[in-house]
Design a protein around this motif. Structure first.
Motif, mmCIF file in Angstrom:
data_model
loop_
_atom_site.group_PDB
_atom_site.id
_atom_site.type_symbol
_atom_site.label_atom_id
_atom_site.label_comp_id
_atom_site.label_asym_id
_atom_site.label_seq_id
_atom_site.Cartn_x
_atom_site.Cartn_y
_atom_site.Cartn_z
ATOM 1 N N PRO A 82 68.140 -23.404 -25.078
ATOM 2 C CA PRO A 82 67.073 -23.850 -25.431
ATOM 3 C C PRO A 82 65.781 -23.206 -24.775
ATOM 4 C CG PRO A 82 68.121 -26.000 -26.169
ATOM 5 C CD PRO A 82 69.092 -25.126 -25.544
ATOM 6 N N ILE A 83 65.446 -23.949 -23.586
ATOM 7 C CA ILE A 83 64.262 -23.806 -23.102
ATOM 8 C C ILE A 83 64.485 -22.669 -22.599
ATOM 9 C CG2 ILE A 83 63.795 -25.286 -21.041
ATOM 10 C CD1 ILE A 83 64.255 -28.190 -20.880
ATOM 11 N N MET A 84 65.300 -21.808 -22.035
ATOM 12 C CA MET A 84 65.757 -20.723 -21.208
ATOM 13 C C MET A 84 65.131 -19.478 -22.634
ATOM 14 S SD MET A 84 65.897 -20.359 -18.229
ATOM 15 C CE MET A 84 65.956 -18.001 -18.424
ATOM 16 N N ILE A 85 65.516 -20.096 -23.879
ATOM 17 C CA ILE A 85 65.134 -19.146 -25.091
ATOM 18 C C ILE A 85 63.182 -19.207 -25.069
ATOM 19 C CG2 ILE A 85 65.079 -18.880 -27.265
ATOM 20 C CD1 ILE A 85 67.402 -17.893 -26.216
ATOM 21 N N GLY A 86 63.245 -20.243 -24.956
ATOM 22 C CA GLY A 86 61.530 -20.723 -25.109
ATOM 23 C C GLY A 86 60.861 -20.096 -23.988
ATOM 24 N N ILE A 87 61.269 -19.782 -22.627
ATOM 25 C CA ILE A 87 61.145 -18.851 -20.873
ATOM 26 C C ILE A 87 61.306 -17.902 -21.589
ATOM 27 C CG2 ILE A 87 61.447 -18.728 -18.919
ATOM 28 C CD1 ILE A 87 62.068 -21.737 -18.576
ATOM 29 N N MET A 88 62.000 -16.897 -21.988
ATOM 30 C CA MET A 88 62.308 -15.644 -21.828
ATOM 31 C C MET A 88 61.263 -15.212 -23.793
ATOM 32 S SD MET A 88 64.540 -14.089 -20.237
ATOM 33 C CE MET A 88 64.737 -12.560 -21.354
ATOM 34 N N ILE A 89 61.027 -15.473 -24.291
ATOM 35 C CA ILE A 89 60.599 -16.080 -25.692
ATOM 36 C C ILE A 89 58.869 -15.169 -25.108
ATOM 37 C CG2 ILE A 89 58.775 -16.005 -27.498
ATOM 38 C CD1 ILE A 89 61.827 -17.910 -28.267
ATOM 39 N N VAL A 90 58.246 -16.550 -24.089
ATOM 40 C CA VAL A 90 56.504 -16.423 -23.473
ATOM 41 C C VAL A 90 57.253 -14.810 -22.644
ATOM 42 C CG1 VAL A 90 55.530 -17.009 -21.980
ATOM 43 C CG2 VAL A 90 56.554 -18.762 -23.651
#
Length: 126
Positions: A82-90
């Protein structure tokens, strides 16, 4: 040879998350002055919610530690996903300058999840 290369990649991935998590907890790396304005606003919003950055920091550090060991890599990969998903979205929406590096880390995380897919099958098959 493949196992050694993968171990080095996994180790670097783990160390990056351990460092990022510890930095969120202890603030030992200064924030660059040249961040885009939207990223600065986003960071300010996260600082307003006083518990979010320490929580993310603990999850990143713990996930990074778990990711190093082959036995716990699946749990670490799922914790960090989930943190990687957030990083990708940013990086896709606000700060595309480091999108390539973020994509590489995202692929490493996906690869670790794929490699450990048999550990997740009992969750899906029930």
């Amino acid at each position: 040879m493949k196992k050694k290369i993968l171990f080095v990649v996994y180790l670097l991935f783990s160390l990056m998350f351990i460092n990022a998590g510890l930095n969120k907890l202890f603030n030992y790396i200064p924030i660059p002055d040249d961040l885009p304005e939207k990223v600065q606003k986003m960071n300010a919003a996260f600082e307003e919610i006083f518990w979010i950055m320490p929580l993310v920091g603990v999850i990143e550090a713990l996930g990074g530690i778990l990711f190093i060991l082959p036995r716990t890599r699946a749990l670490g990969a799922i914790m960090l996903f989930p943190i990687m998903i957030g990083i990708m979205i940013v990086h896709l929406t606000v700060a595309p300058s480091d999108l390539v590096l973020a994509s590489v880390f995202f692929i490493v995380n996906l690869w670790a999840i794929y490699e450990n897919r048999e550990k997740f099958m009992p969750l899906i098959n029930n």
